[in-house]
Design a protein around this motif. Structure first.
Motif, mmCIF file in Angstrom:
data_model
loop_
_atom_site.group_PDB
_atom_site.id
_atom_site.type_symbol
_atom_site.label_atom_id
_atom_site.label_comp_id
_atom_site.label_asym_id
_atom_site.label_seq_id
_atom_site.Cartn_x
_atom_site.Cartn_y
_atom_site.Cartn_z
ATOM 1 N N ARG A 8 -14.193 -6.194 1.086
ATOM 2 C CA ARG A 8 -13.844 -5.077 0.233
ATOM 3 C C ARG A 8 -15.072 -4.387 -0.353
ATOM 4 O O ARG A 8 -16.062 -5.004 -0.686
ATOM 5 C CB ARG A 8 -12.934 -5.543 -0.909
ATOM 6 N N CYS A 9 -14.990 -3.061 -0.439
ATOM 7 C CA CYS A 9 -15.978 -2.274 -1.172
ATOM 8 C C CYS A 9 -15.406 -2.029 -2.561
ATOM 9 O O CYS A 9 -14.298 -2.464 -2.879
ATOM 10 C CB CYS A 9 -16.228 -0.954 -0.454
ATOM 11 N N ASP A 106 -4.291 3.319 3.654
ATOM 12 C CA ASP A 106 -5.671 2.918 3.404
ATOM 13 C C ASP A 106 -5.634 1.497 2.846
ATOM 14 O O ASP A 106 -5.341 1.280 1.675
ATOM 15 C CB ASP A 106 -6.299 3.889 2.403
ATOM 16 N N GLN A 107 -5.962 0.530 3.702
ATOM 17 C CA GLN A 107 -5.833 -0.867 3.307
ATOM 18 C C GLN A 107 -6.918 -1.315 2.329
ATOM 19 O O GLN A 107 -6.773 -2.341 1.663
ATOM 20 C CB GLN A 107 -5.817 -1.782 4.532
ATOM 21 N N GLU A 108 -8.015 -0.577 2.228
ATOM 22 C CA GLU A 108 -9.070 -0.961 1.303
ATOM 23 C C GLU A 108 -8.742 -0.578 -0.139
ATOM 24 O O GLU A 108 -9.170 -1.247 -1.083
ATOM 25 C CB GLU A 108 -10.401 -0.311 1.700
ATOM 26 N N ASN A 109 -7.981 0.501 -0.314
ATOM 27 C CA ASN A 109 -7.699 1.004 -1.657
ATOM 28 C C ASN A 109 -6.215 1.022 -2.005
ATOM 29 O O ASN A 109 -5.826 1.532 -3.044
ATOM 30 C CB ASN A 109 -8.264 2.423 -1.795
#
Length: 345
Positions: A8-9, A106-109
């Motif tokens: 993750r970012c 958007d799976q990251e956010n």
């Protein structure tokens, strides 16, 4: 539900217009020369929701919150947006006229985008609160629910996709059943049986939030929204969740109680007639037991229905109706509707 893990970012939070505009630009949805409007939708507790119009094209952008906007602490895995995206796709593929098209996830956010409902749509809840009783909407709501339940039953691929019930537990079982039992410990055994049945059943895809606030009335029909609690479970939960709202409005507006109960009767019987995914009698027993608990949950759970919070006598009436059903072991629909008509006339 299985989803590939990624490193993750730093999270992007789209609760501010400039951040959301920048996010949409990064995704290539918003061009430098584009004209756009952003309007944040209010009222929900689990997500940041924005209506976005880019060069005249409307869409909805949603981001799940880990801490819900409630008085009591209420945490839930924000990856439920993936559940919403995938279940919305299933509804749209099966019944495109009754569910919006999905655009991206958007799976990251934990953000997903979908088609916006047409201009001029109203929540079915708003119509019902005004006393507008539309049997065409009830017909489509019952038929859509039955169609999805029947179509998805026994589907191993869908069962695997929605096998994880953590979100359902966090957003439904824990706040609606377990929390309510802390205020009514005498029903603990009854509630545990219902909770176990809802958590352990693997019958079909359920919506988990099938209510009038998530059904938008259009000129020629309706659109079903908000799929984040979907899971492969027991279809009785969905019909009970919907039915509860008709009963609560019958309590809120006693002068119109008969109209709401007639609408309830029509909706339930239409669904019963269409049901093929499980035995009707078995379904009916589960439906009534679940309905009794959900009624109590909307006055004593973590998410009490907002239009009764200041009306103590009406809250007490809901408690009495619910506890009567629970303590008398009512498990048939005819018994239930007759009791409601007697008590709410």
């Amino acid at each position: 539900m299985n989803k590939p893990s990624m490193e993750r970012c730093e999270m992007i939070y789209i609760s501010k217009e400039d951040v959301l505009a920048g996010y949409l630009e990064e995704r290539g949805l918003l061009k430098t020369e584009s004209s756009y409007k952003i309007h944040y939708c209010r009222g929900g507790v689990s997500c940041t929701v924005a209506y976005v119009e880019i060069d005249g094209r409307p869409m909805i952008i949603k981001q799940a919150l880990e801490q819900l906007k409630t008085k009591d602490t209420w945490l839930c895995d924000p990856n439920r947006m993936y559940i919403e995206y995938e279940s919305n796709k299933i509804y749209h593929d099966l019944l495109p006229e009754n569910a919006p098209e999905t655009y991206f996830y958007d799976q990251e956010n934990y953000i997903y985008g979908r088609e916006a409902v047409p201009d001029g749509c109203l929540m079915w809840k708003d119509d019902l609160m005004k006393g507008i009783i539309d049997y065409k909407v009830a017909e489509k709501a019952a038929d859509t629910l039955a169609a999805v339940h029947n179509h998805c039953a026994g589907n191993e691929e869908i069962a695997r996709l929605f096998e994880n019930k953590d979100v359902f537990y966090a957003l439904r079982i824990s706040p609606y059943i377990n929390f309510t039992v802390t205020k009514h410990p005498e029903i603990a055994e009854f509630a545990q049986k219902v909770s176990d049945e809802m958590m352990e059943s693997r019958i079909t895809l359920i919506h988990g939030d099938y209510s009038p606030k998530n059904i938008m009335v259009t000129e020629d029909g309706m659109k079903v929204l908000d799929y984040e609690v979907a899971n492969y479970g027991h279809p009785a939960f969905d019909l009970a969740f919907l039915s509860n709202h008709f009963i609560l409005k019958a309590v809120k507006f006693p002068e119109r109680s008969g109209k709401y109960l007639d609408l309830l009767d029509y909706t339930v019987k239409r669904y019963f007639h269409a049901l093929t995914c499980m035995d009707r009698q078995e379904f009916e027993h589960s439906f009534i037991r679940t309905l009794a608990l959900l009624m109590l949950a909307r006055v004593d759970g973590k998410s009490p229905v907002e239009y009764l919070t200041e009306e103590k006598e009406k809250q007490e009436l809901v408690r009495r109706l619910s506890l009567t059903m629970i303590k008398s072991n009512t498990d048939t629909y005819n018994e239930t509707i007759n009791m409601l008509r007697q008590q709410l006339r």
